[in-house]
Design an enzyme around this catalytic site. Structure first.
Site, PDB file in Angstrom:
ATOM      1  N   ASP A 244       0.769  -1.249   0.000  1.00 49.34           N
ATOM      2  CA  ASP A 244       0.000   0.000   0.000  1.00 49.34           C
ATOM      3  C   ASP A 244       0.800   1.299   0.000  1.00 49.34           C
ATOM      4  O   ASP A 244       0.435   2.268  -0.642  1.00 49.34           O
ATOM      5  CB  ASP A 244      -0.894   0.067   1.248  1.00 49.34           C
ATOM      6  CG  ASP A 244      -1.720  -1.171   1.456  1.00 49.34           C
ATOM      7  OD1 ASP A 244      -1.639  -2.107   0.629  1.00 49.34           O
ATOM      8  OD2 ASP A 244      -2.454  -1.216   2.454  1.00 49.34           O
ATOM      9  N   GLU A 475       2.796  -8.669  12.140  1.00 48.96           N
ATOM     10  CA  GLU A 475       2.450  -8.371  10.742  1.00 48.96           C
ATOM     11  C   GLU A 475       3.719  -8.186   9.900  1.00 48.96           C
ATOM     12  O   GLU A 475       3.833  -8.666   8.789  1.00 48.96           O
ATOM     13  CB  GLU A 475       1.595  -7.098  10.694  1.00 48.96           C
ATOM     14  CG  GLU A 475       1.126  -6.719   9.302  1.00 48.96           C
ATOM     15  CD  GLU A 475       0.235  -5.486   9.304  1.00 48.96           C
ATOM     16  OE1 GLU A 475       0.031  -4.885  10.384  1.00 48.96           O
ATOM     17  OE2 GLU A 475      -0.264  -5.127   8.220  1.00 48.96           O
TER      18      GLU A 475
HETATM   19  C1  GLC Z   1      -2.409  -4.046   4.534  1.00 46.64           C
HETATM   20  C2  GLC Z   1      -1.385  -4.607   3.562  1.00 46.64           C
HETATM   21  C3  GLC Z   1      -2.095  -5.475   2.561  1.00 46.64           C
HETATM   22  C4  GLC Z   1      -2.826  -6.585   3.295  1.00 46.64           C
HETATM   23  C5  GLC Z   1      -3.757  -6.011   4.367  1.00 46.64           C
HETATM   24  C6  GLC Z   1      -4.326  -7.095   5.269  1.00 46.64           C
HETATM   25  O1  GLC Z   1      -3.340  -3.241   3.937  1.00 46.64           O
HETATM   26  O2  GLC Z   1      -0.663  -3.565   2.954  1.00 46.64           O
HETATM   27  O3  GLC Z   1      -1.184  -6.026   1.655  1.00 46.64           O
HETATM   28  O4  GLC Z   1      -3.554  -7.362   2.415  1.00 46.64           O
HETATM   29  O5  GLC Z   1      -3.032  -5.139   5.184  1.00 46.64           O
HETATM   30  O6  GLC Z   1      -3.293  -7.824   5.865  1.00 46.64           O
END
Ligand code: GLC
Length: 521
Positions: A244, A475
Site C-alpha cells: 500500500d 504483521e
Molecule cells: C495491509 C497490507 C495489505 C494486506 C492487508 C491485510 O493493507 O498492505 O497487503 O492485504 O493489510 O493484511
C-alpha cells in the site's frame, strides 16, 4: 460491471462483534467457536485449546510422514522450538477463523482480504486440508460477474476498519466487497494445495470447481487493467498492489486531492502506532481515488483504467500474476484443458515482453513504471526481486538482482527490507518503506532457489525464523532490530511459519516453475 450493491444484508449490519460466533446453520463450512479477544500466549480458551490440540496431533503425524518420506532430517535441538511455534501458528489461524475465511488480524483487519486468504490457505493445508480449500472457496464466493475478485470481502459486520462497506458502497446500501482487486495469489495456492494433498479426490474436485473462477479472474486482469495489451497489468490504487505505502509510487501519487473529500475517521490508528502507518496526506490520496472510482458507475472497470489519476505497472502484482499464470497453466494441464492452456501461454509470452520494460539495466533492478508519464520509479523495492519467483528474469538479470540484494542485506540485520536501505526514504518502521514481510521473504527465497542461489535463499529463511522466534507472529518486522511491528497474531505470518519455516512441517520449497519459453525445471 458493478457488483450487486444490496448484498451486504441488513441483518448482518445489526450483528455485533459479540454475536459474530457462527451459529450451526450460518456458516458454509465447519467452524470453531471462538472467543473474540485473543488469549495471552500459553492460556488459550478451552475450546480453541481442545481444537488446536487435535490440529497439532494432525500436524505431527503428517509432518512425521513427510519427514520420513523426504531427505530432510529433523534437527532434534530445534524440535521443541518448532513445536511451540507450530502450536502458536495453528492457534492464530483458529483464533482468526470466522467460518470458512480467516481475518488477517482481529480488529485491525476484520474482513476477508484477498491475497492474505490465498496465502493463509497454504498454512491451513499443513493440518486441515478441507479448511484450506474452504478459504479459497470463500474468497471466490463474492467474485464479481466480470471476473474480478475484490481486495476485501465484507462478509460479517465490523466497525473496527475504515473504509468499510458503507464507504465502498453507500450507507443505505453497503457494498459486499471493495471495488478494486489485490495480487492474484489464488492459483499459486491452489496448485500448492493440489500438489501436496493427502486427499487427492477432494483436491481434484476443488480444483475443478475453482479453475474456471481463477481463469475468469486472470482474464479480468488483462481486460480491465491491460486494455492496451502491454503484457503487464496496471494497478489503479496502491491498495491493489498489496504494498500500500510503497515509495515506488510517491511521484505518481502527487495528483490533487479531491477538495470535496468527505471528512473521515481512520480506525487503523486505534490499533497501531502512527509511526508505522501511512500519513494523513497518503490516506487523502487513497480516498480521492476510491470516491473517484465509485462515481464512475460503481467501479466500472472499463472506465477506471482511463480515468484513474494513478496508473502504475506494479512489480508485486505482475510478478504474482505471472507466477500464478504458470501455476494456472499447470492446473489446466492436469485437468486436460487444452484451449485454456493455450490462452494462458499467450499471457506468459506477452508477459516476458512486458517485463522487459521494467528492467533498469543501470540499476540492475526491476522497477515499477508510472504508465501515465512512462517513467520508471526511482525506488528499489523488495518486489524488484519477485521476478525471480515468477521465473521471468534471465540468468544475467538474476545475477544482477543478487548483487543488489547482497548489498542491501549488508546494511541490515534481517532480510529482506521492503525498500533499499540506502534510499533516503528508508524507514525501518513505516509501512512498506523499510520493514520486512515474511510472505515476501518466502517468495524471494523460493525464487532464489529456482535460480540456484541456495545460500542466499537459506539466509532469508533463517532470518525469517529468527524474526518470528524473537518477535512472534507479527504483521511485519524491523530489519535493523528484529522488533515486531503492526498487527499481532497475524494470519499470514502464522501461515508462513506452518507452510515454510518449520522444517518438519515444511511442505517443500514451493513447486517447480514450469511454462513455455523459459523452462527453469
Ligand atoms: C495491509 C497490507 C495489505 C494486506 C492487508 C491485510 O493493507 O498492505 O497487503 O492485504 O493489510 O493484511
Amino acid at each position: 460491471m458493478a457488483p450487486p450493491q444490496d448484498t451486504f444484508q441488513k441483518e448482518e449490519m445489526s450483528v455485533t462483534m459479540a454475536d459474530a460466533i457462527p451459529t450451526p446453520s450460518e456458516p458454509r463450512y465447519p467452524v470453531t467457536k471462538r472467543t473474540l479477544s485473543p488469549p495471552a500466549r500459553g492460556s488459550p480458551p478451552t475450546e480453541v485449546a481442545l481444537k488446536t490440540g487435535q490440529d497439532h496431533k494432525n500436524w505431527r503425524s503428517r509432518s512425521l510422514h513427510r519427514l520420513f518420506s523426504s531427505t530432510e532430517h529433523l534437527n532434534p535441538d530445534a524440535q521443541l522450538e518448532e513445536d511451540a511455534r507450530v502450536r502458536d501458528s495453528i492457534q492464530v489461524l483458529r483464533m482468526n477463523d470466522r467460518g470458512g475465511y480467516t481475518v488477517p488480524a482481529e480488529g485491525l483487519y476484520p474482513f476477508q482480504w484477498n491475497w492474505d486468504s490465498a496465502i493463509v490457505s497454504a498454512g491451513w493445508a499443513v493440518f486441515d486440508e478441507e479448511r484450506a480449500w474452504a478459504e479459497l472457496e470463500t474468497l471466490f464466493s463474492d467474485q464479481w460477474a466480470d471476473g474480478m475478485v475484490a481486495s476485501i470481502n465484507f462478509i460479517k459486520f465490523s466497525d473496527t476498519y475504515f473504509p468499510g462497506p458503507e464507504i465502498w458502497g453507500t450507507p443505505e446500501k453497503p457494498s459486499k466487497t471493495s471495488g478494486i482487486s489485490q495480487p492474484p495469489v489464488a492459483a499459486m495456492s491452489a496448485r500448492f494445495l493440489f500438489e501436496h494433498a493427502e486427499n487427492q479426490d477432494l483436491a481434484k474436485a476443488k480444483v475443478e470447481e475453482l479453475f474456471p473462477k481463477m481463469l475468469a479472474w486472470h482474464r479480468w486482469w488483462y481486460k480491465a487493467r491491460d486494455p492496451e495489451k502491454k503484457g503487464v497489468v496496471a494497478i489503479l490504487h496502491p491498495w491493489e498492489s498489496g504494498m500500500d505505502n510503497s515509495p515506488a509510487w510517491d511521484e505518481a501519487m502527487k495528483f490533487p486531492i479531491d477538495p470535496e473529500l468527505p471528512p473521515y475517521v481512520r480506525r487503523d490508528l486505534t490499533h497501531v502506532n502512527a509511526s508505522m502507518r501511512p500519513t494523513k496526506d497518503t490516506y487523502d490520496h487513497y480516498l480521492t481515488l476510491l470516491y473517484k472510482f465509485k462515481k464512475a458507475h460503481f467501479y466500472d472497470p472499463d472506465q477506471l483504467y482511463w480515468i484513474s489519476p494513478l496508473r502504475v505497472t506494479d512489480l508485486c502484482v505482475n510478478s504474482i500474476l505471472f507466477r500464478a499464470n504458470r501455476d494456472l497453466r499447470w492446473l489446466a494441464l492436469q485437468l486436460g484443458k487444452e484451449e485454456e492452456t493455450t490462452e494462458i501461454e499467450q499471457w506468459l509470452d506477452a508477459g516476458f515482453e512486458g517485463f522487459n520494460m521494467l528492467w533498469d539495466e543501470e540499476a540492475g533492478l526491476y522497477k515499477c513504471q508510472d504508465q501515465i508519464t512512462g517513467k520508471l520509479a526511482d525506488a528499489g523495492i523488495s518486489a524488484a526481486f519477485l521476478p525471480l519467483f515468477a521465473g521471468v528474469a534471465s540468468k544475467e538479470q538474476a545475477a544482477k538482482l543478487v548483487e543488489n540484494l547482497e548489498r542491501w542485506l549488508s546494511k541490515v540485520k534481517y532480510a529482506v527490507p521492503s525498500l533499499n536501505p540506502e534510499d533516503p526514504r528508508f524507514d525501518q518502521l513505516q509501512y512498506w518503506r523499510g520493514p520486512v514481510w515474511l510472505i515476501i521473504n518466502w517468495m524471494i527465497s523460493n525464487g532464489l532457489r529456482h535460480y540456484g542461489y541456495e545460500e542466499l535463499a537459506d539466509r532469508i529463511k533463517q532470518d525469517s525464523i529468527e524474526l518470528t522466534n524473537k518477535a512472534g507472529l507479527r504483521e511485519y518486522f524491523d530489519p535493523l532490530t528484529g522488533d515486531g511491528c503492526g498487527g499481532r497474531q497475524f494470519s499470514w505470518t502464522a501461515a508462513m511459519c506452518l507452510a515454510w519455516l518449520d522444517r518438519p512441517a515444511a511442505i517443500g520449497i514451493g513447486h517447480k516453475l514450469s511454462g513455455p519459453k523459459k523452462q527453469l525445471e
